[in-house]
Design a protein around this motif. Structure first.
Motif, PDB file in Angstrom:
ATOM      1  N   VAL A 168       0.867  -0.837  -0.007  1.00 27.97           N
ATOM      2  CA  VAL A 168       0.059   0.373  -0.172  1.00 27.97           C
ATOM      3  C   VAL A 168       0.985   1.619  -0.109  1.00 27.97           C
ATOM      4  N   VAL A 169       0.797   2.103  -1.037  1.00 28.40           N
ATOM      5  CA  VAL A 169       1.122   3.830  -1.048  1.00 28.40           C
ATOM      6  C   VAL A 169       0.386   4.711  -0.423  1.00 28.40           C
ATOM      7  N   LEU A 170       0.267   5.505   0.662  1.00 24.58           N
ATOM      8  CA  LEU A 170      -1.067   6.157   1.579  1.00 24.58           C
ATOM      9  C   LEU A 170      -0.692   7.207   1.815  1.00 24.58           C
ATOM     10  N   PRO A 217      -1.245   0.640 -11.647  1.00 23.39           N
ATOM     11  CA  PRO A 217       0.531   0.499 -10.832  1.00 23.39           C
ATOM     12  C   PRO A 217       0.300  -0.478 -10.015  1.00 23.39           C
ATOM     13  N   ALA A 218       1.571  -1.264  -9.578  1.00 23.13           N
ATOM     14  CA  ALA A 218       1.385  -2.212  -8.799  1.00 23.13           C
ATOM     15  C   ALA A 218       1.194  -2.018  -8.029  1.00 23.13           C
ATOM     16  N   ARG A 219       1.786  -1.871  -6.618  1.00 19.17           N
ATOM     17  CA  ARG A 219       0.736  -1.954  -5.975  1.00 19.17           C
ATOM     18  C   ARG A 219      -0.663  -0.729  -5.553  1.00 19.17           C
ATOM     19  N   THR A 220      -1.948  -0.782  -4.044  1.00 20.19           N
ATOM     20  CA  THR A 220      -2.355  -0.520  -3.833  1.00 20.19           C
ATOM     21  C   THR A 220      -2.092   0.877  -3.665  1.00 20.19           C
ATOM     22  N   ILE A 221      -2.939   2.249  -3.964  1.00 21.89           N
ATOM     23  CA  ILE A 221      -2.909   3.384  -3.631  1.00 21.89           C
ATOM     24  C   ILE A 221      -4.337   3.656  -2.221  1.00 21.89           C
ATOM     25  N   HIS A 267       2.808  -1.173   4.334  1.00 24.00           N
ATOM     26  CA  HIS A 267       2.183  -0.207   4.089  1.00 24.00           C
ATOM     27  C   HIS A 267       3.509   0.884   3.566  1.00 24.00           C
ATOM     28  N   GLN A 268       4.051   0.895   2.131  1.00 25.17           N
ATOM     29  CA  GLN A 268       5.637   1.006   1.827  1.00 25.17           C
ATOM     30  C   GLN A 268       5.647   2.689   1.787  1.00 25.17           C
ATOM     31  N   ILE A 269       5.124   3.652   2.020  1.00 23.51           N
ATOM     32  CA  ILE A 269       5.768   4.806   2.255  1.00 23.51           C
ATOM     33  C   ILE A 269       4.589   6.018   2.070  1.00 23.51           C
ATOM     34  N   ALA A 270       4.089   6.590   3.306  1.00 23.98           N
ATOM     35  CA  ALA A 270       2.984   7.409   3.168  1.00 23.98           C
ATOM     36  C   ALA A 270       2.604   8.817   3.281  1.00 23.98           C
ATOM     37  N   ALA A 271       2.119   9.839   2.978  1.00 24.31           N
ATOM     38  CA  ALA A 271       1.947  11.834   2.840  1.00 24.31           C
ATOM     39  C   ALA A 271       0.411  11.609   3.565  1.00 24.31           C
ATOM     40  N   GLU A 272       0.247  12.908   4.259  1.00 22.49           N
ATOM     41  CA  GLU A 272      -0.361  13.626   4.423  1.00 22.49           C
ATOM     42  C   GLU A 272      -0.338  14.899   4.462  1.00 22.49           C
ATOM     43  N   SER A 273      -1.865  15.608   3.624  1.00 22.74           N
ATOM     44  CA  SER A 273      -1.378  16.594   3.325  1.00 22.74           C
ATOM     45  C   SER A 273      -2.373  17.346   4.760  1.00 22.74           C
TER      46      SER A 273
END
Lengths: 473, 473
Positions: free
Chosen positions: B275-277, B315-319, B348-354
């Protein structure tokens, strides 16, 4: 500040009927030594923070001063004390009686699936009332006025007109009419309440209040203004389907109140009975502390006169400063002054009111007739170093001077940059921090130069009592 | 938005402990075809108004959505429906329980000779109470903290600290501490109530709310923030002599409430369990409609994922997009997510919050360890045409990701220009009109490019569960 619709008429009439008072038959001129002194006065005023300190004092110590409120009396006491503290030669008050309007509470909210509060303020003069009803939107006043009688029965009329930004405040003509005429138009169409997008140019959650009126024979309805973002929101919700709003106003007229025009004079050295009149209005709306509307006008004219008073020798004529009572709810102070001094129009050589904020003055003109045009040009030349342009034939008197100008008073126009004025006008945001002290000092300098030179002129500016039409209301 | 004090620690720990997940021992890289697709995605996102339309929908249809209020449930329902409407593959909610705080009414006024109202708002977490007392001013938090115990007995403490404006929001560190620590310091000095100049950078009559807390063992006192012009006014009055203020707050904690983290997924084509979060928080303060805080974050991350979902092949992974519950009152949504998914950090491969408004993104970085630095640089290069600078080693996770980042989650930092953020933050003025649709589209483009490329990378970004310290509170 109110738009004086009589401005153009006043220009024409004064030019046609104005005649010399002190110096019949000869051209009004300003003596050279006075021009030299005015140049010094200008620089001294630019370097002074007196105007700002007076506004600071009024807005801080009295704060909001709605006409007829407890703070109205405090403002009058403040003005009397301030004139005395500044060493004015004569300080007095003249009573002004008017109906008293009170704001007690106000709220509005969307009800139903999109329930949320709306930022709203009652229009001055609105009655109390709670209405929960569907909203019908009109893009402008004309659209509401075109609504069929009875077509809004049980509904809330909403005029969503966007006022235009302009340096000279010209957008307030159509913007202000949405406030003054909208409620009556809504009543004619049968509406139970009236909402409008504020007559303002900002985009903050601050509704703009201001007086409205209801035409004779109509039963007033609760009438209020939405902040611009709330008008946007209501329009977006209406685009999705029917919207119900609950508007709850507790406000209304409650008897009458007697306030005072507060007057201070710097006495002239040679013709003390001849008066150059400047001033602003002492009352404010209740939402802000009335810094730009009109603490600035009071402070800068008091400061200009005080600085003139320090000059030796004094100018020939007297400088009179008036802090007018209750301008906001119907020019009550200006009307009272005009009525009381009707016999003395010609003694008032020329007058200027500051009631358009605290922006820099960019233009100057007067109502002077032909024989005083040269003196007007001399004053314009003395103002030019302040970045002020001479625009002959333009402008009008301030709102409180309007009634007296209709009786023949000559006036000067010192046009302030009002580009941002309607961002703040009649909102909670009308506070001291919005005044640029340097711009205010430029105003003080302009008023000081104008008043000093008018008080030093040989010859008049055309003030003359003229036959008044019979009251037609 | 809250300042994540753990940011620097997280950078160091992740760099030290992070290890490969999918591709042990080799460098993480993004395949060339993905980079080409990302360039197209970037242009498509820049031309799309989807992010803006989502924010418009949330802020208009739900409006203010204080955690625990009636609108909290409507916001959750809105988010579920919006994910579905946008065609997300999987939409679900996860419960988040927290204490419920309510604001009922609030007012403050100077009493006595200079009687006037003050624009005030209760701090989140404040108890109810009415206090009429003399005000004692402190220029900053340190001055209040230095006050002797008992020295403010029966008084209202007033911290008049001016927060600094900065693009990166760094002024909110000291500004926010006046809110979070001031009330406890006031209690220690014996104060009966607490007032502060709002933690904000504007000059409008709009106080800034925000959560405060009271240290263990202290009895909470009514605590509120003044709008900047009102803090100015109070300081000016205090310079003239003693000032009494009447502060009346009706607000407080009332049981607990269960809201939901709302989650939507665009499923990956090859490694759907990875997952990319991305996300923002769904709740807002009650004074505005939460457009910049944090409707923007919700809208722009939903839009970015939706645009990625339109790409063939996926893409390969889930958003995964999360609209977090109750960030404002203590990161409740973020903490609940971290607790619930503690075993799945490495998925969770990597995550970013706005959660810093809707200004343009100007900088990018990640917590990626050495083996993923090349991929970070590839993403940075794809972001560069958006005016985004690569600043390796800088930044931190968004507030809701903080708890999970402490457990080993890798994060990306997409730094928004926050120069004007604290003009609006936590005020009534946080409304849709403050969002520039073009700046928001730039944000959508940046999040889309980042998430797409992270989801297309061969190799990991260093997320790995790490031993958690024992709770020390």
């Amino acid at each position: 500040m109110r738009v004086p619709p009589f401005a153009t008429i006043a220009v024409l009439l004064t030019a046609a009927l104005g005649g010399p008072v002190l110096a019949a038959g000869r051209e009004t001129r300003i003596p050279e030594p006075a021009l030299a002194t005015a140049a010094q006065l200008r620089e001294k005023a630019l370097a002074s923070d007196l105007g700002y300190r007076i506004v600071e004092s009024l807005t801080t110590e009295v704060g909001p001063r709605l006409a007829g409120s407890e703070a109205d009396a405090r403002a009058v006491a403040w003005a009397v004390a301030k004139f005395k503290e500044l060493g004015f030669d004569k300080v007095w008050t003249e009573p002004v009686t008017f109906p008293k309007w009170e704001r007690r509470s106000e709220s509005a909210r969307v009800v139903g699936a999109h329930a949320q509060p709306l930022a709203v303020t009652a229009l001055g003069g609105s009655p109390a009332g709670t209405v929960e009803a569907e909203v019908v939107r009109f893009p402008d006043l004309a659209a509401l006025e075109a609504a069929a009688p009875g077509s809004l029965a049980g509904k809330i009329a909403f005029v969503d007109y966007r006022m235009e930004r302009a340096r000279d405040g010209s957008g307030y003509g159509p913007g202000g009419r949405v406030r003054s005429r909208g409620p009556s138009a809504a009543i004619r169409a049968g509406a139970a309440a009236y909402l409008m997008r504020s007559a303002g140019t900002d985009s903050h959650r601050m509704p703009h209040t201001g007086i409205t009126r209801f035409d004779e024979g109509l039963t007033p309805i609760p009438s209020a203004a939405l902040a611009a973002p709330d008008a946007d929101q209501l329009a977006r919700l209406l685009a999705r389907g029917p919207v119900k709003v609950r508007l709850a106003l507790d406000c209304g007229w409650d008897g009458s109140y007697t306030s005072q025009n507060v007057i201070g004079e710097i006495r002239g050295s040679q013709a003390p009975d001849e008066v150059v009149l400047i001033g602003g209005h002492l009352d404010s709306w209740d939402l802000g502390t009335g810094a730009i509307d009109d603490g600035a006008g009071v402070g800068l004219t008091m400061a200009a006169a005080k600085l003139i008073g320090e000059i030796k020798p004094r100018p020939a004529r007297t400088i009179r400063v008036i802090a007018f009572a209750n301008e906001e709810q119907g020019l009550h102070g200006g009307k009272a002054y005009a009525a009381r001094h009707a016999a003395d129009v010609a003694k008032h050589q020329i007058a200027a009111e500051s009631d358009f904020g605290a922006g820099r003055i960019y233009a100057f003109s007067t109502s002077a007739p032909e024989h005083a045009k040269a003196a007007e040009a001399q004053i314009a030349q003395a103002l030019a170093p302040l970045g002020i342009e001479h625009r002959p034939g333009k402008g009008g008197p301030g709102p409180d001077l309007g009634p007296f100008a209709q009786q023949g008073l000559a006036w000067a126009w010192l046009a302030q940059d009002g580009t941002d004025y309607f961002d703040l006008h009649h909102t909670p945001d009308d506070t001291l921090d919005k005044i640029d002290p340097r711009a205010l000092a430029q105003n003080v300098a302009a008023y000081a130069v104008f008043a000093y030179l008018a008080a030093s002129a040989e010859g008049d500016f055309g003030s003359t009592a003229r036959p008044q039409p019979q009251a037609q209301e």
